[in-house]
Motif scaffolding. Structure first.
Motif, PDB file in Angstrom:
ATOM      1  N   ALA A 148       2.310   8.088   8.449  1.00  0.00           N
ATOM      2  CA  ALA A 148       1.071   8.769   8.819  1.00  0.00           C
ATOM      3  C   ALA A 148      -0.105   7.804   8.849  1.00  0.00           C
ATOM      4  O   ALA A 148      -1.047   7.994   9.604  1.00  0.00           O
ATOM      5  CB  ALA A 148       0.793   9.896   7.825  1.00  0.00           C
ATOM      6  N   THR A 149      -0.025   6.762   8.014  1.00  0.00           N
ATOM      7  CA  THR A 149      -1.168   5.868   7.879  1.00  0.00           C
ATOM      8  C   THR A 149      -1.139   4.730   8.891  1.00  0.00           C
ATOM      9  O   THR A 149      -2.162   4.356   9.455  1.00  0.00           O
ATOM     10  CB  THR A 149      -1.204   5.286   6.453  1.00  0.00           C
ATOM     11  OG1 THR A 149      -1.108   6.363   5.525  1.00  0.00           O
ATOM     12  CG2 THR A 149      -2.478   4.535   6.203  1.00  0.00           C
ATOM     13  N   PHE A 150       0.037   4.148   9.097  1.00  0.00           N
ATOM     14  CA  PHE A 150       0.146   3.023  10.044  1.00  0.00           C
ATOM     15  C   PHE A 150       1.113   3.392  11.169  1.00  0.00           C
ATOM     16  O   PHE A 150       2.161   2.760  11.308  1.00  0.00           O
ATOM     17  CB  PHE A 150       0.675   1.776   9.326  1.00  0.00           C
ATOM     18  CG  PHE A 150       0.054   1.516   7.991  1.00  0.00           C
ATOM     19  CD1 PHE A 150      -1.282   1.171   7.886  1.00  0.00           C
ATOM     20  CD2 PHE A 150       0.805   1.597   6.839  1.00  0.00           C
ATOM     21  CE1 PHE A 150      -1.860   0.922   6.655  1.00  0.00           C
ATOM     22  CE2 PHE A 150       0.243   1.350   5.603  1.00  0.00           C
ATOM     23  CZ  PHE A 150      -1.091   1.011   5.507  1.00  0.00           C
ATOM     24  N   PRO A 151       0.779   4.394  11.983  1.00  0.00           N
ATOM     25  CA  PRO A 151       1.759   4.851  12.973  1.00  0.00           C
ATOM     26  C   PRO A 151       2.159   3.775  13.977  1.00  0.00           C
ATOM     27  O   PRO A 151       3.302   3.727  14.411  1.00  0.00           O
ATOM     28  CB  PRO A 151       1.047   6.027  13.663  1.00  0.00           C
ATOM     29  CG  PRO A 151      -0.391   5.868  13.357  1.00  0.00           C
ATOM     30  CD  PRO A 151      -0.490   5.148  12.072  1.00  0.00           C
TER      31      PRO A 151
ATOM     32  N   LEU B  73       0.943   4.042  -3.017  1.00  0.00           N
ATOM     33  CA  LEU B  73       0.537   5.425  -2.761  1.00  0.00           C
ATOM     34  C   LEU B  73       1.710   6.386  -2.970  1.00  0.00           C
ATOM     35  O   LEU B  73       1.534   7.481  -3.515  1.00  0.00           O
ATOM     36  CB  LEU B  73      -0.002   5.566  -1.328  1.00  0.00           C
ATOM     37  CG  LEU B  73      -1.361   4.925  -1.070  1.00  0.00           C
ATOM     38  CD1 LEU B  73      -1.747   5.104   0.390  1.00  0.00           C
ATOM     39  CD2 LEU B  73      -2.422   5.548  -1.966  1.00  0.00           C
TER      40      LEU B  73
ATOM     41  N   ILE C  35       4.123   8.549   4.017  1.00  0.00           N
ATOM     42  CA  ILE C  35       2.706   8.189   3.948  1.00  0.00           C
ATOM     43  C   ILE C  35       2.425   7.023   4.885  1.00  0.00           C
ATOM     44  O   ILE C  35       1.434   7.011   5.626  1.00  0.00           O
ATOM     45  CB  ILE C  35       2.315   7.836   2.502  1.00  0.00           C
ATOM     46  CG1 ILE C  35       2.256   9.109   1.655  1.00  0.00           C
ATOM     47  CG2 ILE C  35       0.976   7.108   2.452  1.00  0.00           C
ATOM     48  CD1 ILE C  35       1.951   8.876   0.203  1.00  0.00           C
TER      49      ILE C  35
ATOM     50  N   PHE D 232       2.324   6.815  -6.624  1.00  0.00           N
ATOM     51  CA  PHE D 232       1.226   7.574  -7.232  1.00  0.00           C
ATOM     52  C   PHE D 232       1.327   9.057  -6.889  1.00  0.00           C
ATOM     53  O   PHE D 232       1.318   9.913  -7.765  1.00  0.00           O
ATOM     54  CB  PHE D 232      -0.124   7.018  -6.768  1.00  0.00           C
ATOM     55  CG  PHE D 232      -1.295   7.808  -7.294  1.00  0.00           C
ATOM     56  CD1 PHE D 232      -1.671   7.700  -8.622  1.00  0.00           C
ATOM     57  CD2 PHE D 232      -1.995   8.665  -6.471  1.00  0.00           C
ATOM     58  CE1 PHE D 232      -2.730   8.444  -9.115  1.00  0.00           C
ATOM     59  CE2 PHE D 232      -3.053   9.410  -6.966  1.00  0.00           C
ATOM     60  CZ  PHE D 232      -3.420   9.300  -8.290  1.00  0.00           C
ATOM     61  N   PHE D 233       1.447   9.374  -5.594  1.00  0.00           N
ATOM     62  CA  PHE D 233       1.379  10.775  -5.182  1.00  0.00           C
ATOM     63  C   PHE D 233       2.674  11.532  -5.453  1.00  0.00           C
ATOM     64  O   PHE D 233       2.649  12.740  -5.668  1.00  0.00           O
ATOM     65  CB  PHE D 233       1.039  10.878  -3.690  1.00  0.00           C
ATOM     66  CG  PHE D 233      -0.429  10.729  -3.422  1.00  0.00           C
ATOM     67  CD1 PHE D 233      -1.335  11.593  -4.003  1.00  0.00           C
ATOM     68  CD2 PHE D 233      -0.905   9.723  -2.606  1.00  0.00           C
ATOM     69  CE1 PHE D 233      -2.697  11.468  -3.770  1.00  0.00           C
ATOM     70  CE2 PHE D 233      -2.261   9.587  -2.369  1.00  0.00           C
ATOM     71  CZ  PHE D 233      -3.146  10.458  -2.959  1.00  0.00           C
TER      72      PHE D 233
ATOM     73  N   VAL E  78       0.840  -1.211   0.000  1.00  0.00           N
ATOM     74  CA  VAL E  78       0.000   0.000   0.000  1.00  0.00           C
ATOM     75  C   VAL E  78       0.871   1.254   0.000  1.00  0.00           C
ATOM     76  O   VAL E  78       0.656   2.189  -0.790  1.00  0.00           O
ATOM     77  CB  VAL E  78      -0.935  -0.005   1.230  1.00  0.00           C
ATOM     78  CG1 VAL E  78      -1.701   1.292   1.318  1.00  0.00           C
ATOM     79  CG2 VAL E  78      -1.883  -1.181   1.162  1.00  0.00           C
TER      80      VAL E  78
END
Lengths: 216, 329
Positions: B136-139, B107, B133, B110-111, B103
């Protein structure tokens, strides 16, 4: 702009489409992004701010249009601000009285509506030059555009970030926590902007240079 | 109406080519990253390989789909996206669930890459955006799934319940002492850290293996020493404020970042002065974030922050374009 002449007003359909799509305040004009990003972590909060802006926009536009004869052009901007502030105060008290729980979260941004560029720009660009009925529909379209933007962004962010919509849990874990963070809010709005441009391309309309972002 | 046959062929530069393409360079970089990966497999076991493949697969998928959408040939095989995946995997804790690097990689590419227009147009280091990313998403998973190093006992490494040495650096010397587990008996801390027998992220545990890979790149003249030395120098300047300067210099992604991430052609300045400012800036920011910041590891954000400065550095240190003296104007 001392000549406040009444021009022939565009049809209602055009006014509505302009607010919803062609000149959508958030996705096209990129106005009020800060509150839009801060508030849309859940649909509920987004709807709250969206409705507040919608009501204030409609009332302010109509008021400005009605008061055209007495507004002195030189000091029109302070007068606009006073008109907006009056309606924002009304909205603020109504929301605080009827929805205290959501108001506790987004109340700050409701007060900030006074400084929303979209409202004052519609008064300056449209309401001051048109009679009350077109001004109403213009405000209606723009307010609706903002409300739809809030719902769209809020739904996407709440679904991706907390796995729920309108507070109803759909998946029982947080798929992408990033989307809830402010940075993720800007990513989401950017993606929807791209979608808007894509729809334009599909409709056979050349995307304006302003909407393309960086020229790479 | 048929076009007349052109008499003059025009094309844009460069006209003089060396026999080495972008793809060649990127695959050589990937090769130079191999020692660190082998070491990680030895120390942390097979999961490391899964993390790496997962990250590469995520990056490659995003790149491939972007090329499909854009209607161009797939650029997956030029090696740059594999390099991104490798570098991303190297910055992750070795016990992270296998779907997360996928993931994060997708991401990130992509970003940070395809949105900007693909290879050469990205402002930020793609692998580090992927890591940011993921952070931030899976701290929780990004900061707690460390493994105790277990050399030679492949597949049988224990989960580490506690902080890595780097995490505990801000907590003072006692906390550092408590966090150093899995070191071989009788080996000094400095040596263990140099070799890479310590808890840490997948590809950065062994300074030695990173330097070996970097040496290969230097020999192949793919990178220059300017940026890495500036980064290490900048970090060294900040070491007096660290509770344990030796561990501070030898741990975390400092060396990986200095040699493999800060030297990214696309996102670093091209002039000598610009590169020195860029590198020292990264080192100083790394030290500041590590010593006083909220995150234990600073190199990732330091490089991303300095990436934003790259266009300005190119502007400020632009070589003079005046003609040499004596040439008629």
């Amino acid at each position: 702009m001392s000549t406040a002449t009444t021009r022939t007003s565009p049809p209602i359909g055009t006014l509505l489409m302009r607010g919803l799509f062609d000149e959508n305040p958030v996705f096209r004009l990129a106005l009020s992004l800060c509150p839009a990003v801060a508030v849309t972590t859940t649909v509920k909060n987004g709807v709250m701010l969206g409705v507040a802006v919608f009501v204030v926009q409609v009332l302010s536009s109509v008021s400005a249009s009605l008061l055209r004869p007495v507004i002195i052009p030189k000091i029109r901007v302070p007068l606009f601000v006073i008109i907006i502030a009056i309606w924002v105060s009304v909205m603020d008290m109504v929301l605080a009285a009827f929805y205290p729980d959501i108001y506790a979260e987004v109340g700050l941004y409701v007060k900030l509506i006074v400084a929303f560029a979209i409202i004052i720009s519609r008064m300056e660009l449209f309401a001051m030059k048109h009679p009350p009925m077109p001004a109403f529909w213009d405000g209606f379209g723009m307010g609706l555009g903002f409300l739809v933007a809030m719902i769209l962004t809020g739904a996407l962010r709440e679904l991706l970030g907390s796995g729920s919509v309108f507070g109803i849990q759909i998946v029982d874990f947080n798929p992408l926590l990033l989307v809830i963070l402010p940075a993720g809010g800007f990513f989401t709005i950017g993606l929807i902007m791209a979608l808007f441009n894509w729809v334009d391309v599909k409709r056979g309309i050349a995307v304006k240079d302003d909407y393309k972002g960086c020229h790479g | 109406m048929s076009m007349p046959e052109p008499h003059l062929y025009l094309s844009t530069g460069p006209h003089i080519r060396r026999g080495r393409t972008t793809a060649d360079i990127m695959w050589l970089v990937n090769l130079s990253l191999a020692p660190a990966l082998l070491w990680a497999v030895l120390v942390f076991g097979w999961p490391v390989l899964g993390i790496t493949l997962s990250a590469i697969a995520g990056c490659a998928l995003a790149e491939h789909l972007a090329c499909k959408v854009r209607g161009t040939d797939s650029t997956v095989y030029d090696g740059s996206v594999v390099c991104t995946g490798l570098l991303l995997a190297y910055t992750l804790p070795p016990g992270i669930p296998l779907w997360m690097p996928f993931v994060g990689g997708a991401l990130g590419v992509f970003f940070a890459k395809t949105v900007f227009g693909g290879l050469g147009y990205n402002i930020f280091n793609v692998a580090l955006v992927g890591r940011a990313i993921m952070m931030a998403t899976f701290p929780v998973e990004m900061t707690t799934t460390w493994l105790t190093p277990g050399f030679g006992q492949i597949g049988g490494v224990d989960a580490l319940s506690g902080a890595t040495p780097l995490v505990s650096l801000t907590g003072g010397p006692e906390a550092v002492e408590a966090a150093i587990v899995g070191l071989p008996e009788g080996m000094s801390e400095g040596l263990a850290f140099l070799l890479g027998l310590r808890p840490g992220s997948v590809g950065e545990v062994s300074v030695l293996m990173i330097v070996a890979g970097a040496g290969f790149l230097l020999w192949q003249k793919i990178i220059k020493l300017t940026i890495p030395l500036s980064v290490l120098g900048g970090a060294l300047l900040m070491s007096p404020w660290s509770p344990d300067p030796v561990l501070y210099m030898l741990s975390g992604g400092l060396w990986l970042g200095a040699f493999f991430m800060a030297t990214d052609y696309v996102t670093s300045p091209s002039t000598l002065k610009g590169q020195i400012v860029f590198g020292v800036g990264i080192g100083l920011l790394t030290g500041m974030i590590r010593n006083w910041g909220g995150y234990p590891e600073g190199i990732c954000y330091a490089i991303l922050l300095m990436n934003t400065m790259t266009p300005a550095l190119e502007e400020w240190f632009r070589p003079p374009r005046t003609a040499p003296k004596g040439t008629p104007s």
